[in-house]
Design a protein around this motif. Structure first.
Motif, PDB file in Angstrom:
ATOM      1  N   ALA A   1      55.452  32.057  55.176  1.00  0.00           N
ATOM      2  CA  ALA A   1      56.900  31.842  55.121  1.00  0.00           C
ATOM      3  C   ALA A   1      57.656  32.891  55.930  1.00  0.00           C
ATOM      4  O   ALA A   1      57.344  34.085  55.878  1.00  0.00           O
ATOM      5  CB  ALA A   1      57.372  31.859  53.670  1.00  0.00           C
ATOM      6  N   HIS A   2      58.628  32.412  56.718  1.00  0.00           N
ATOM      7  CA  HIS A   2      59.589  33.234  57.454  1.00  0.00           C
ATOM      8  C   HIS A   2      59.007  33.916  58.688  1.00  0.00           C
ATOM      9  O   HIS A   2      59.689  34.747  59.305  1.00  0.00           O
ATOM     10  CB  HIS A   2      60.239  34.282  56.533  1.00  0.00           C
ATOM     11  CG  HIS A   2      60.805  33.688  55.272  1.00  0.00           C
ATOM     12  ND1 HIS A   2      61.778  32.711  55.288  1.00  0.00           N
ATOM     13  CD2 HIS A   2      60.499  33.905  53.966  1.00  0.00           C
ATOM     14  CE1 HIS A   2      62.067  32.361  54.044  1.00  0.00           C
ATOM     15  NE2 HIS A   2      61.297  33.068  53.215  1.00  0.00           N
TER      16      HIS A   2
ATOM     17  N   ALA B   1      58.700  28.151  50.927  1.00  0.00           N
ATOM     18  CA  ALA B   1      59.499  29.141  51.653  1.00  0.00           C
ATOM     19  C   ALA B   1      60.191  30.142  50.751  1.00  0.00           C
ATOM     20  O   ALA B   1      60.707  31.153  51.224  1.00  0.00           O
ATOM     21  CB  ALA B   1      60.538  28.426  52.519  1.00  0.00           C
ATOM     22  N   ASP B   2      60.240  29.879  49.438  1.00  0.00           N
ATOM     23  CA  ASP B   2      60.885  30.819  48.549  1.00  0.00           C
ATOM     24  C   ASP B   2      60.098  30.907  47.242  1.00  0.00           C
ATOM     25  O   ASP B   2      59.101  30.213  47.060  1.00  0.00           O
ATOM     26  CB  ASP B   2      62.346  30.436  48.287  1.00  0.00           C
ATOM     27  CG  ASP B   2      62.495  28.984  47.847  1.00  0.00           C
ATOM     28  OD1 ASP B   2      61.496  28.376  47.415  1.00  0.00           O
ATOM     29  OD2 ASP B   2      63.622  28.458  47.931  1.00  0.00           O
TER      30      ASP B   2
ATOM     31  N   ALA C   1      56.114  33.626  47.666  1.00  0.00           N
ATOM     32  CA  ALA C   1      56.330  32.993  48.967  1.00  0.00           C
ATOM     33  C   ALA C   1      55.592  33.686  50.098  1.00  0.00           C
ATOM     34  O   ALA C   1      55.198  33.040  51.072  1.00  0.00           O
ATOM     35  CB  ALA C   1      57.827  32.934  49.279  1.00  0.00           C
ATOM     36  N   ASN C   2      55.375  34.990  49.992  1.00  0.00           N
ATOM     37  CA  ASN C   2      54.747  35.725  51.087  1.00  0.00           C
ATOM     38  C   ASN C   2      53.237  35.858  50.938  1.00  0.00           C
ATOM     39  O   ASN C   2      52.590  36.524  51.741  1.00  0.00           O
ATOM     40  CB  ASN C   2      55.376  37.115  51.214  1.00  0.00           C
ATOM     41  CG  ASN C   2      56.810  37.055  51.694  1.00  0.00           C
ATOM     42  OD1 ASN C   2      57.142  36.225  52.545  1.00  0.00           O
ATOM     43  ND2 ASN C   2      57.677  37.898  51.160  1.00  0.00           N
TER      44      ASN C   2
END
Length: 406
Positions: free
Chosen positions: A105-106, A135-136, A140-141
């Motif tokens: 994500a991101h 994504a959230d 998410a990471n």
């Protein structure tokens, strides 16, 4: 190609790598989309480094795994850390319809290529992101591949034998089926929406959520009954016999499944109605469930006397559900698959003729086309820079010298 494909004229910038993402864009490419796979020589697609390798010799152009995931695509190689590479990507975005990526994500936002930035460049762009955890949210990471997804959503908990540790499926099912299929479908829906309204949109596919959509039984069982399903091996909760039984020869097996009394009678007839099959313990399904270990052993004593093809024909004639357990050699030589021309052999620039899967959906008016082997790293960089971005030879060589193309 003798017919116009439904996605002719659609251009995809493919930032995906490994499994779920490349399979998504592969589907689009099979139906006519121009898929431009963006790679980096300094951060290779992980699949390029994974076996099986042609003739057992490792190399970035010799992975059958990578090759099978990327037919019909064009490949360019850019040094994404070079500022002029981003200029090139932004020019490509202006001429594209779809962006697809499956990074953590991101990641794209960190490169200045998130959806909010990209739609300023191309307002009607369709942007499909496939973050592992969404994504959230608190996780998410987190990073991972299909095997981590299988663990997180309970697939691994259900695979194996009750008395053993979870041992997986032998393949990363989420990567290969629910995640690319759901994403490709969403992209097609977004294309239809854009055709009607002129609007692009952002698509977010959470790779832990899509496969849960095809795993309803354990979740519903817990919600309704408070029961946590466990590993069952080859057994079925409700039907017996249901399992894998030995055949003649080394490591040869057949799968049988009986799901009604009529099918049990059909199996008994195929077996010649042996005396043991008429025992009271096996008369009803409930008895067969209670005594399935003994029943499976007796059926195995019968199947082991047969060649697989011979027994399969016999059971098919009796209308008993059965299938041989096949290895890769068996599958490639399967008469049904070859009759239906499932395997396509394409000439790869380094590996020579190499096998690819044809699309499993057969359409009468617009059948898929698989006619180009997977690209070499950066194989089409010069062609795309000249034909799509109108770079002249001098400019291309200047950028190459600067290290824009790696």
């Amino acid at each position: 190609m003798s017919h116009k494909l439904p996605l002719n004229g659609i251009r995809v910038l493919d930032f995906t790598w490994v499994g779920a993402g490349p399979l998504t864009t592969q589907v689009l490419a099979e139906y006519g989309a121009e898929v431009i796979k963006i790679e980096s020589g300094t951060r290779l697609d992980y699949l390029r480094l994974l076996p099986p390798f042609k003739d057992g010799k490792a190399g970035v152009e010799r992975s059958g795994y990578f090759s099978n995931r990327n037919p019909n695509k064009k490949g360019i190689s850019l040094n994404l850390k070079h500022p002029r590479s981003m200029e090139i990507i932004k020019e490509l975005i202006k001429k594209s319809d779809i962006i697809c990526e499956n990074f953590t994500a991101h990641t794209m936002e960190k490169w200045g290529l998130g959806y909010d930035e990209v739609r300023k460049i191309k307002p009607d762009i369709i942007f499909a992101g496939m973050p592992l955890m969404g994504a959230d949210g608190p996780h998410a990471n987190y990073r991972g591949f299909g095997v981590q997804v299988s663990a997180l959503i309970g697939i691994l908990h259900l695979t194996g034998f009750p008395e053993r540790e979870p041992f997986g499926m032998g393949t990363n099912y989420p990567d290969h089926v629910p995640n690319p299929v759901h994403t490709a479908f969403a992209i097609l829906a977004a294309l239809r929406h854009r055709k009607k309204t002129g609007e692009g949109q952002y698509i977010e596919l959470s790779q832990i959520e899509a496969p849960l959509c095809v795993l309803p039984t354990p979740i519903m069982d817990y919600m309704m009954n408070g029961r946590v399903q466990n590993r069952q091996g080859n057994q079925h909760f409700d039907f017996v016999p249901h399992g894998i039984y030995p055949l003649q020869g080394k490591n040869r097996w057949i799968v049988l499944s009986v799901q009604s009394e009529d099918e049990w009678q059909a199996l008994k007839a195929a077996m010649g109605r042996p005396e043991w099959a008429e025992q009271d313990a096996f008369t009803a399904n409930a008895g067969r469930i209670a005594n399935q270990a003994e029943l499976n052993e007796l059926i195995g004593r019968w199947t082991v006397n047969y060649d697989g093809d011979e027994l399969l024909r016999r059971l098919a004639k009796a209308k008993v559900r059965a299938g041989l357990v096949k290895d890769a050699r068996d599958v490639l030589n399967d008469p049904q698959l070859n009759y239906r021309k499932h395997f396509v052999y394409l000439d790869h620039s380094e590996m020579g003729y190499h096998v690819y899967n044809y699309a499993p959906v057969h359409m009468s008016k617009t059948p898929a086309v698989v006619d180009q082997a997977a690209p070499l790293l950066g194989e089409h960089t010069k062609q795309i820079m000249k034909d799509l971005l109108n770079l002249d030879e001098a400019t291309f060589e200047e950028l190459k010298k600067e290290g824009v193309f790696d």
